[in-house]
Design a protein around this motif. Structure first.
Motif, short mmCIF file in Angstrom:
data_model
loop_
_atom_site.label_atom_id
_atom_site.label_comp_id
_atom_site.label_asym_id
_atom_site.label_seq_id
_atom_site.Cartn_x
_atom_site.Cartn_y
_atom_site.Cartn_z
N TYR A 73 0.78 -1.27 -0.01
CA TYR A 73 -0.08 -0.15 -0.05
C TYR A 73 0.69 1.11 0.07
CZ TYR A 73 -3.54 -3.40 1.27
OH TYR A 73 -4.30 -4.50 1.52
N GLN A 76 0.15 4.36 2.05
CA GLN A 76 -1.25 5.25 1.85
C GLN A 76 -2.37 4.56 2.30
OE1 GLN A 76 -0.34 5.79 -2.37
NE2 GLN A 76 0.74 7.79 -2.06
N ASP A 79 -5.80 6.70 2.40
CA ASP A 79 -6.24 7.01 1.04
C ASP A 79 -6.77 5.47 0.52
OD1 ASP A 79 -5.39 9.29 1.26
OD2 ASP A 79 -3.87 9.26 -0.33
N LYS A 80 -6.13 4.50 0.72
CA LYS A 80 -6.75 3.31 0.25
C LYS A 80 -7.92 2.84 0.87
CE LYS A 80 -5.98 -0.65 -2.39
NZ LYS A 80 -5.86 -0.31 -3.95
N TYR A 81 -7.87 3.03 2.36
CA TYR A 81 -9.03 2.69 3.33
C TYR A 81 -10.38 3.44 2.75
CZ TYR A 81 -12.18 3.54 7.33
OH TYR A 81 -13.04 3.58 7.90
N ARG A 82 -10.03 4.90 2.60
CA ARG A 82 -11.07 5.57 1.91
C ARG A 82 -11.61 5.12 0.58
NH1 ARG A 82 -9.52 11.32 3.94
NH2 ARG A 82 -7.89 10.94 2.09
N GLU A 83 -10.76 4.65 -0.38
CA GLU A 83 -10.99 3.95 -1.77
C GLU A 83 -12.26 2.89 -1.45
OE1 GLU A 83 -7.78 3.46 -4.09
OE2 GLU A 83 -8.88 1.57 -5.23
N ILE A 84 -11.61 2.01 -0.75
CA ILE A 84 -12.27 0.74 -0.42
C ILE A 84 -13.55 0.72 0.06
CG2 ILE A 84 -12.22 -1.66 0.27
CD1 ILE A 84 -9.29 -1.88 -0.19
N ARG A 85 -13.57 1.59 1.28
CA ARG A 85 -14.78 1.95 1.99
C ARG A 85 -15.76 2.47 1.10
NH1 ARG A 85 -17.75 1.59 6.35
NH2 ARG A 85 -17.66 3.58 7.30
N ASN A 86 -15.61 3.23 0.05
CA ASN A 86 -16.32 3.84 -0.55
C ASN A 86 -16.97 3.07 -2.10
OD1 ASN A 86 -16.72 6.28 0.82
ND2 ASN A 86 -14.91 7.27 -0.35
N LEU A 87 -16.44 1.87 -2.16
CA LEU A 87 -17.07 0.84 -3.35
C LEU A 87 -18.53 0.78 -2.99
CD1 LEU A 87 -14.25 -1.62 -3.25
CD2 LEU A 87 -14.61 -0.06 -4.97
N SER A 92 -18.13 -4.62 -3.54
CA SER A 92 -17.30 -4.59 -2.01
C SER A 92 -17.45 -6.08 -1.46
CB SER A 92 -18.10 -3.48 -1.23
OG SER A 92 -17.69 -3.88 0.15
#
Ligand SMILES: [Zn+2]
Length: 276
Positions: A73, A76, A79-87, A92
């Motif tokens: 990762y 980051q 950033d990665k967390y937010r990206e996956i959370r927002n799927l 998801s």
């Protein structure tokens, strides 16, 4: 590879079938810095327990203490967390996983706000975040200090520990302990799963997810499918997940094979400690 190196990580047997001899990093695999001329690993399937093992010497103990997130990762994490959370839900894995676990817990009849979940190997913390949104109390363990700092600051879990179940101490007992794609990264999955027993409440259950080798081979091959990539010492199927559970002192309440939105083939199980 000597005979000792070829013993099964799950059952200890040497009764094996060769599935693949891999001498080049698959394109999709994370680059762990192995010189191309040194790259070699063997994938075996063991007859007695039916698990698949990835046999090589590149990833050793202590590997996940910071280095894994660094390579995977690049620090980051948030950033990665937010990206996956927002799927969206249909893409998801974590939203489906959280629903699966929540539905199972609801059938046990416990009010969600009283259910304490311990997620082992929490990584980016997307799963605890989804469960917290559903009203559960969530705790996590991860060997990567940066991942735990993120879990406390951004996910706002109820408690967290940097380390593993081996160095975890808690008076607190948990109603659910989850291992989502964790045990395949360890050479002693039985010993590690056994540790969970001591941290469960009397009605507590364990939820496990593991890569499904049988389905991966039905829909692809052992080189290109990510289920068989180098960081997985073991790759399972329903029979070997049940074997793992039994050896660690658990009974399976439910075992199933699924194809996830991310295209991963996965076996999951809900387990309860065997009495007596
Ligand atoms: Zn075995």
């Amino acid at each position: 590879m000597n005979a000792e190196a070829a013993r099964c990580y799950l059952c200890g047997s040497a009764n094996l079938t060769i599935i693949a001899d891999i001498r080049q990093k698959p394109e999709g695999e994370t680059n762990f810095g192995i010189p191309p001329e040194d790259y070699r690993r063997l994938i075996y399937q063991y007859q007695d327990c039916s698990v698949y093992c990835n046999v090589h010497n590149y990833i050793t103990e202590g590997f996940y203490t910071g280095r894994y997130n660094e390579a995977t990762y690049n620090h980051q994490i948030h950033d990665k967390y937010r990206e996956i959370r927002n799927l969206p839900r249909e893409r998801s894995d974590n939203k489906h996983r959280a629903e699966r676990v929540a539905n199972f817990i609801d059938r046990l009849g416990l009010p969600r706000e009283q259910v304490h979940v311990l997620d082992v190997g929490s990584g980016l913390g997307v799963f605890p975040a989804e469960l917290k949104d559903m009203g559960f109390q969530c705790y996590c363990i991860d060997p990567d200090a940066a991942a735990i700092q993120h879990a406390l600051q951004n996910v706002k879990v109820d408690g967290a520990h940097v380390g593993t179940l081996d160095d975890f101490e808690s008076e607190h007992k948990f109603d659910v302990i989850s291992f989502n794609k964790v045990l395949e990264h360890l050479k002693e999955p039985v010993r590690y799963l056994k540790k969970a027993r001591g941290f469960l409440t009397s009605q507590g259950i364990v939820y496990i997810e593991l890569p499904d080798g049988d389905s991966a081979l039905e829909h692809g091959n052992a080189v290109d499918r990510q289920e068989f990539y180098i960081e997985h010492f073991t790759i399972f199927n329903k029979a070997s997940l049940s074997f793992l559970a039994q050896e660690a002192g658990f009974d399976c309440l439910e075992v199933a094979s699924i194809h996830e939105p991310s295209d991963k083939f996965t076996v999951y199980g809900f387990l309860k400690p065997r009495v007596g």
